[in-house]
Design a protein around this motif. Sequence first.
Motif, PDB file in Angstrom:
ATOM      1  N   MET A   1       0.858  -1.292   0.043  1.00 26.49           N
ATOM      2  CA  MET A   1      -0.213  -0.103  -0.117  1.00 26.49           C
ATOM      3  C   MET A   1       0.918   1.394   0.025  1.00 26.49           C
ATOM      4  N   PHE A   2       1.593   1.584   1.034  1.00 32.82           N
ATOM      5  CA  PHE A   2       2.617   2.717   1.169  1.00 32.82           C
ATOM      6  C   PHE A   2       3.877   2.232   0.837  1.00 32.82           C
ATOM      7  N   HIS A   3       4.485   2.344  -0.370  1.00 32.73           N
ATOM      8  CA  HIS A   3       5.949   1.709  -0.381  1.00 32.73           C
ATOM      9  C   HIS A   3       7.087   2.917  -0.297  1.00 32.73           C
ATOM     10  N   ASP A   4       7.939   2.419   0.328  1.00 28.94           N
ATOM     11  CA  ASP A   4       9.109   3.206   0.683  1.00 28.94           C
ATOM     12  C   ASP A   4       8.339   4.334   1.566  1.00 28.94           C
ATOM     13  N   SER A   5       7.777   4.035   2.787  1.00 28.94           N
ATOM     14  CA  SER A   5       7.410   4.993   3.622  1.00 28.94           C
ATOM     15  C   SER A   5       7.793   4.632   4.884  1.00 28.94           C
ATOM     16  N   PRO A   6       9.235   5.081   5.411  1.00 29.49           N
ATOM     17  CA  PRO A   6       9.487   4.804   6.806  1.00 29.49           C
ATOM     18  C   PRO A   6       8.504   5.029   8.008  1.00 29.49           C
ATOM     19  N   ILE A   7       7.475   5.968   7.824  1.00 27.89           N
ATOM     20  CA  ILE A   7       6.686   6.146   9.104  1.00 27.89           C
ATOM     21  C   ILE A   7       5.739   4.993   9.064  1.00 27.89           C
ATOM     22  N   TYR A   8       5.280   4.563   7.812  1.00 32.19           N
ATOM     23  CA  TYR A   8       4.236   3.559   7.963  1.00 32.19           C
ATOM     24  C   TYR A   8       4.700   2.232   8.289  1.00 32.19           C
ATOM     25  N   ASP A   9       5.956   2.065   7.879  1.00 34.93           N
ATOM     26  CA  ASP A   9       6.975   0.920   8.112  1.00 34.93           C
ATOM     27  C   ASP A   9       6.962   0.731   9.768  1.00 34.93           C
ATOM     28  N   ARG A  10       7.324   1.683  10.337  1.00 33.84           N
ATOM     29  CA  ARG A  10       7.448   1.996  11.749  1.00 33.84           C
ATOM     30  C   ARG A  10       6.068   1.619  12.489  1.00 33.84           C
ATOM     31  N   LEU A  11       5.061   2.245  11.981  1.00 36.80           N
ATOM     32  CA  LEU A  11       3.894   1.829  12.550  1.00 36.80           C
ATOM     33  C   LEU A  11       3.483   0.632  12.454  1.00 36.80           C
ATOM     34  N   ILE A  12       3.820  -0.200  11.320  1.00 38.97           N
ATOM     35  CA  ILE A  12       3.482  -1.686  11.372  1.00 38.97           C
ATOM     36  C   ILE A  12       4.370  -2.572  12.275  1.00 38.97           C
ATOM     37  N   ALA A  13       5.536  -1.975  12.584  1.00 39.36           N
ATOM     38  CA  ALA A  13       6.262  -2.576  13.488  1.00 39.36           C
ATOM     39  C   ALA A  13       5.872  -2.465  14.668  1.00 39.36           C
ATOM     40  N   GLU A  14       5.167  -1.393  15.128  1.00 35.23           N
ATOM     41  CA  GLU A  14       4.939  -1.026  16.388  1.00 35.23           C
ATOM     42  C   GLU A  14       3.490  -1.755  16.834  1.00 35.23           C
ATOM     43  N   CYS A  15       2.529  -1.458  15.794  1.00 39.16           N
ATOM     44  CA  CYS A  15       1.246  -1.817  15.860  1.00 39.16           C
ATOM     45  C   CYS A  15       0.710  -2.924  15.309  1.00 39.16           C
ATOM     46  N   GLY A  16       1.264  -3.408  14.303  1.00 37.02           N
ATOM     47  CA  GLY A  16       0.919  -4.692  13.544  1.00 37.02           C
ATOM     48  C   GLY A  16       0.332  -3.900  12.105  1.00 37.02           C
ATOM     49  N   ASP A  17      -0.001  -4.770  11.207  1.00 34.41           N
ATOM     50  CA  ASP A  17      -0.624  -4.072  10.209  1.00 34.41           C
ATOM     51  C   ASP A  17      -2.158  -4.340  10.201  1.00 34.41           C
ATOM     52  N   VAL A  18      -2.483  -3.185  10.824  1.00 34.74           N
ATOM     53  CA  VAL A  18      -4.105  -3.059  11.190  1.00 34.74           C
ATOM     54  C   VAL A  18      -4.902  -3.241   9.876  1.00 34.74           C
ATOM     55  N   PRO A  19      -4.804  -2.419   8.846  1.00 40.81           N
ATOM     56  CA  PRO A  19      -5.314  -2.513   7.689  1.00 40.81           C
ATOM     57  C   PRO A  19      -5.643  -3.825   6.918  1.00 40.81           C
ATOM     58  N   ALA A  20      -4.380  -4.465   6.887  1.00 41.77           N
ATOM     59  CA  ALA A  20      -4.382  -5.824   6.612  1.00 41.77           C
ATOM     60  C   ALA A  20      -5.339  -6.851   7.476  1.00 41.77           C
ATOM     61  N   ASP A  21      -5.233  -6.776   8.605  1.00 42.37           N
ATOM     62  CA  ASP A  21      -5.731  -7.565   9.634  1.00 42.37           C
ATOM     63  C   ASP A  21      -7.435  -7.614   9.268  1.00 42.37           C
ATOM     64  N   VAL A  22      -7.892  -6.003   9.308  1.00 46.45           N
ATOM     65  CA  VAL A  22      -9.175  -5.886   9.163  1.00 46.45           C
ATOM     66  C   VAL A  22      -9.690  -6.271   7.839  1.00 46.45           C
ATOM     67  N   ARG A  23      -9.020  -6.253   6.565  1.00 47.59           N
ATOM     68  CA  ARG A  23      -9.323  -6.952   5.245  1.00 47.59           C
ATOM     69  C   ARG A  23      -9.392  -8.152   5.268  1.00 47.59           C
ATOM     70  N   ARG A  24      -8.570  -8.823   5.875  1.00 46.11           N
ATOM     71  CA  ARG A  24      -8.621 -10.481   6.129  1.00 46.11           C
ATOM     72  C   ARG A  24      -9.871 -10.917   6.904  1.00 46.11           C
ATOM     73  N   GLU A  25      -9.979 -10.176   8.045  1.00 43.02           N
ATOM     74  CA  GLU A  25     -11.354 -10.375   9.082  1.00 43.02           C
ATOM     75  C   GLU A  25     -12.639 -10.094   8.090  1.00 43.02           C
ATOM     76  N   ALA A  26     -12.814  -9.012   7.367  1.00 44.38           N
ATOM     77  CA  ALA A  26     -13.582  -8.822   6.565  1.00 44.38           C
ATOM     78  C   ALA A  26     -14.064  -9.691   5.409  1.00 44.38           C
ATOM     79  N   GLU A  27     -12.959 -10.411   4.815  1.00 48.91           N
ATOM     80  CA  GLU A  27     -13.182 -11.424   4.057  1.00 48.91           C
ATOM     81  C   GLU A  27     -13.532 -12.638   4.365  1.00 48.91           C
ATOM     82  N   ARG A  28     -12.998 -12.968   5.818  1.00 52.21           N
ATOM     83  CA  ARG A  28     -13.558 -14.171   6.405  1.00 52.21           C
ATOM     84  C   ARG A  28     -15.225 -13.927   6.687  1.00 52.21           C
TER      85      ARG A  28
END
Length: 71
Positions: A1-28
């Motif tokens: 989604m956000f390529h080459d974005s250090p802020i986004y990468d840091r947020l994912i490292a700290e909090c997990g990939d929330v948008p991907a988790d929500v997408r998987r849960e919605a698909e389930r």
Amino acid sequence: MFHDSPIYDRLIAECGDVPADVRREAERVHRELELVLRPLQSPGLPDAPGRTPQGGGGWQRTALLPGPRPQ
């Protein structure tokens, strides 16, 4: 989604990939609902007792007006 974005990468490292988790849960949930609703959408099934066929090929809600209910 956000390529080459250090802020986004840091947020994912700290909090997990929330948008991907929500997408998987919605698909389930979507898959489960398809399984549950499939019998209602299958052609050739007899109508439920007391149910009148309606146009549109599916179940429809009808609103009840306020006041005493007809019997």
